[in-house]
Scaffold this motif. Sequence first.
Motif, PDB file in Angstrom:
ATOM      1  N   SER A 207       0.825  -1.202   0.000  1.00  0.00           N
ATOM      2  CA  SER A 207       0.000   0.000   0.000  1.00  0.00           C
ATOM      3  C   SER A 207       0.862   1.256   0.000  1.00  0.00           C
ATOM      4  CB  SER A 207      -0.932  -0.005   1.212  1.00  0.00           C
ATOM      5  OG  SER A 207      -0.170   0.070   2.390  1.00  0.00           O
TER       6      SER A 207
ATOM      7  N   TYR B  13     -16.345   3.377  -4.388  1.00  0.00           N
ATOM      8  CA  TYR B  13     -15.555   2.461  -3.571  1.00  0.00           C
ATOM      9  C   TYR B  13     -16.481   1.530  -2.810  1.00  0.00           C
ATOM     10  CZ  TYR B  13     -11.614   5.443  -4.597  1.00  0.00           C
ATOM     11  OH  TYR B  13     -10.634   6.131  -5.250  1.00  0.00           O
ATOM     12  N   VAL B  14     -16.152   0.249  -2.816  1.00  0.00           N
ATOM     13  CA  VAL B  14     -16.975  -0.720  -2.107  1.00  0.00           C
ATOM     14  C   VAL B  14     -16.649  -0.652  -0.624  1.00  0.00           C
ATOM     15  CG1 VAL B  14     -17.593  -3.151  -1.907  1.00  0.00           C
ATOM     16  CG2 VAL B  14     -16.881  -2.225  -4.116  1.00  0.00           C
ATOM     17  N   ARG B  15     -17.661  -0.326   0.183  1.00  0.00           N
ATOM     18  CA  ARG B  15     -17.477  -0.340   1.633  1.00  0.00           C
ATOM     19  C   ARG B  15     -18.667  -1.042   2.247  1.00  0.00           C
ATOM     20  NH1 ARG B  15     -15.490   5.146   1.154  1.00  0.00           N
ATOM     21  NH2 ARG B  15     -13.263   4.944   0.910  1.00  0.00           N
ATOM     22  N   HIS B  16     -18.405  -2.060   3.042  1.00  0.00           N
ATOM     23  CA  HIS B  16     -19.475  -2.835   3.673  1.00  0.00           C
ATOM     24  C   HIS B  16     -20.519  -3.262   2.645  1.00  0.00           C
ATOM     25  CE1 HIS B  16     -17.578  -1.448   7.262  1.00  0.00           C
ATOM     26  NE2 HIS B  16     -17.847  -0.201   6.984  1.00  0.00           N
ATOM     27  N   ARG B  17     -20.063  -3.817   1.536  1.00  0.00           N
ATOM     28  CA  ARG B  17     -20.939  -4.365   0.491  1.00  0.00           C
ATOM     29  C   ARG B  17     -21.760  -3.319  -0.246  1.00  0.00           C
ATOM     30  NH1 ARG B  17     -21.597  -9.944   0.855  1.00  0.00           N
ATOM     31  NH2 ARG B  17     -20.309 -10.785   2.516  1.00  0.00           N
ATOM     32  N   HIS B  18     -21.510  -2.032   0.027  1.00  0.00           N
ATOM     33  CA  HIS B  18     -22.205  -0.999  -0.736  1.00  0.00           C
ATOM     34  C   HIS B  18     -21.178  -0.193  -1.511  1.00  0.00           C
ATOM     35  CE1 HIS B  18     -26.206  -1.527   0.857  1.00  0.00           C
ATOM     36  NE2 HIS B  18     -25.661  -1.744   2.040  1.00  0.00           N
ATOM     37  N   ILE B  19     -21.626   0.351  -2.644  1.00  0.00           N
ATOM     38  CA  ILE B  19     -20.710   1.200  -3.397  1.00  0.00           C
ATOM     39  C   ILE B  19     -20.973   2.654  -3.048  1.00  0.00           C
ATOM     40  CG2 ILE B  19     -20.056   1.980  -5.689  1.00  0.00           C
ATOM     41  CD1 ILE B  19     -20.319  -0.750  -6.716  1.00  0.00           C
ATOM     42  N   GLN B  20     -19.953   3.292  -2.474  1.00  0.00           N
ATOM     43  CA  GLN B  20     -20.066   4.716  -2.177  1.00  0.00           C
ATOM     44  C   GLN B  20     -19.496   5.482  -3.356  1.00  0.00           C
ATOM     45  OE1 GLN B  20     -18.072   5.554   1.472  1.00  0.00           O
ATOM     46  NE2 GLN B  20     -19.794   4.873   2.724  1.00  0.00           N
ATOM     47  N   THR B  48      -9.201  10.208  -7.517  1.00  0.00           N
ATOM     48  CA  THR B  48      -9.885   9.029  -8.049  1.00  0.00           C
ATOM     49  C   THR B  48      -9.955   9.102  -9.569  1.00  0.00           C
ATOM     50  OG1 THR B  48     -11.193   8.869  -6.043  1.00  0.00           O
ATOM     51  CG2 THR B  48     -12.042   7.733  -7.967  1.00  0.00           C
ATOM     52  N   ASN B  60     -10.674  -1.811  -3.920  1.00  0.00           N
ATOM     53  CA  ASN B  60     -12.120  -1.706  -3.711  1.00  0.00           C
ATOM     54  C   ASN B  60     -12.756  -0.640  -4.606  1.00  0.00           C
ATOM     55  OD1 ASN B  60     -10.938   0.426  -2.369  1.00  0.00           O
ATOM     56  ND2 ASN B  60     -12.468   0.460  -0.739  1.00  0.00           N
ATOM     57  N   GLU B 428     -13.243   9.162  14.020  1.00  0.00           N
ATOM     58  CA  GLU B 428     -14.581   9.621  13.635  1.00  0.00           C
ATOM     59  C   GLU B 428     -14.609  11.112  13.312  1.00  0.00           C
ATOM     60  OE1 GLU B 428     -17.621   7.346  16.336  1.00  0.00           O
ATOM     61  OE2 GLU B 428     -15.834   7.771  17.488  1.00  0.00           O
TER      62      GLU B 428
END
Lengths: 318, 539
Positions: A207, B13-20, B48, B60, B428
Amino acid sequence: MIRYLVGRVVQAAAVLWAAFTLTFAILYLLPSNPMQLQLAAAGIQEDSLTPEQYAAMKHRFGLDESIAAQYWHHLTGVLHGDFGDSLTQQVPVTDLIGARIGPTLLLSVCAAVVSLVAGSALAYLATFVRRNPVRIVLTRLPALGASFPQFFIALFLIQFLSFQLGWLPATGTQGAQSLIMPVLTISVVTSSVLAQVLIKSFDQTLSQPYVVTARAKGLSRTAVHLKHAFRNAALPAMTILGVIVGLTVTSSIVVETVFTREGVGKLAQEAVLAQDVPVVLAVVTLAATVFVTVNLIVDLLYPLLDPRISHTPEVVPV
Amino acid sequence: MSLVEISGLNVGYVRHRHIQPAVTGLDLTVGQGEVVAIVGESGSGKTTTGNALIGLLPSNGRITAGSILVDGVQTARANERTLRRLRGSTIGLIPQDPMVGLNPTKRIGAQIAEAVKLRGIGGPAVPRQVLDHLAQAGVPEPELRARQYPHELSGGLRQRVLIAIALAGRPKLIIADEPTSALDVTVQKRILDHLGGLVREQGISLLIITHDLAVAADRADRVVVMRQGRKVDEGDPATILTAPREGYTRQLIAAAPRLAHHGQLQAHFDVRDEPAPDPILTLTGVGKTFAVDDPRRGRRGFNALEDVSVTVPRGRTHALVGESGCGKTTTLRIALGLESATTGSVVLDGTEISGLSWRGMRPLRRKAQLVHQDPFATLDPKFTVRQSVTEPLVSFRIGDRRSREARARDLLDQVALPAAYLDRLPAELSGGQRQRVAIARALALEPRLLLLDEPVSALDVLVQEQILRLLADLQQRLGLSYLFVSHDLSVVAEIAHTVSVMNAGRVVEQGPVAQVFSDPRSTYTRELIDAVPGRRAAA
């Protein structure tokens, strides 16, 4: 650089001395009667001796000295390569170890080489494969391997390869075939430990921005993995190399006992049971020497592999 | 047909099975030999876009719609083989941070040679071309540099090496992702000038990705402004700056001091005719010497600081500016008592601190507190905001549980964060919020002086603006004094009353910001001011 070398060597010597002293202290605090052991080994009944004879024997074995004097006696002896005589067998400890060191050395070197190759290969594959399920299995494998106790692996191998399939001899020191199962037993654990460290290191390295630079040049993934990632990933894993080689040596105690191989490990196990203090002391000192030497070599190799250490001027406030 | 034609591009980007989504409905072209700049804050999708173009999205990352044509080849959803053939030879990349963009265990020459060999060159021609490319990229003494390792080179030289690598593939397009953000202004100017000259000479197209509108306006033929994955503005620099279509572009212009004042660096405070209040911190004739033990050149002395005298008046901001290695951070560490001066005296609030022991220094630590440069590294990731902010109080055994809780709420209120944030972890929080927490922590002990080490350089321009405003506001309300270390003259113009310009361990010029920036006496100060981007806007 010279100062670094001298410092490292002095440090190694200090560690060795500390290991010797600590072992000596622990062994002499054990509730045992060395006179009884000596006499039993010589086949003499303690009751048959007059007090004068008993004192004379005690003097002969050097057991009438104070503990400090005995310690000094042993330490100077060790510096001259003399570990004294075994209590249970009337031979010099060095002869005992000399006769047994061959098989153990062979076992350790083979196990270290196999661990190195298998661990690196596993780490390489686990980070190179892109298909998710395969990757997950490969990256979890080392954790599994590292958590099996060695005696369990040994017993499993014996049961399977010797008793059921009859491919390999279950015990003994003779021939290359007798080496296979002991080496496997040790390297399952050590290669797993190495692979765990390497996989993590590989992931971090891959990375890094310079990997993107390398890929943007148009290099293939294989080339990036081999020419750019491997050396950088191996650097943090170098430090664990000393531990792994040390592990192969200490593992020989369990493995040689299970496979009844005539090596130093088995000698150590027997000596502990018989409370043969000089032998135990010698074996522990030997193991400590191996540990310290391997770690010293790693320390000295490190600057050669990492140009950031060998090519950087040292800055200190005046 | 243009060299690059991006249409209707969606990347996520795939995060927790969702595409953001990261980029939405982007249309962009780059013509042959054209210089295009994408401007945006972090999270705007500019990087990106660059990664999608060269097929180097993280694992991802997914291109969900649209097409990318580079030199007639479709690269959206292309396989690795097709992409590899484009990389290096059609598209070159100059990555973001030169300090980490090169393999630390490989010599410079070998890293460039890889790119040369991929063109099918072999034998003795390889080293010759490596040296050619190094020389082209403006690296002095190419034979020596080729044999060195990256860590032996300065950041500016490493960036030139990265440019040489990009050139070595003979590409038609170079993507430069924040090519100079990590570098000093004068180095930045020289490198961008050089890169601009090279692409024009060789007819290479250039796509500059930057957060700095001033850099974009100075360098590009066309500027594209992105926000939250969408293109919000596009045009030639003059139109963008004089007649921005979007409110967002206007905000960006306002946040770039030089653009806002027609190419001038205008001081916010003018204290030329005011008497200076008595000082809270005075450094007099401070020197610091290090011994360098170089394996090849032997042991020698190195003066990090020589005869540095700096005064911070009460209730005011004194700035230390200069390029990396000029000694500004060493000065700050000495002022804080973390490092002892070899010669000279340091007086903090009437007490001489040079020569004080750690224990003797401790009560004085309450008077001066530090705010670090990197908001991502300055907070313990395992500490909640409450723990971070109250730690100084616990350390000095001030108050009990309840009074500390009340103080923590006060402190968050002072830095304009809601009290609900007390239970949050640094992960956070955004960069700007973390820096607010770091400031709140520094204020916990009610210090008289804050030492600010590049407190905004890791932040986006608009966030920079907010933090600077917060600092100015705190200074007024609490009567704080600041020693403000920065390499960015436009930030200094905005916050500081007085300034010391440092070069090679010495103070070369000192005085009120309004005077030094409008009428610099030393050539070095003038050079620094000239290098601040945003001059083209004036024309």
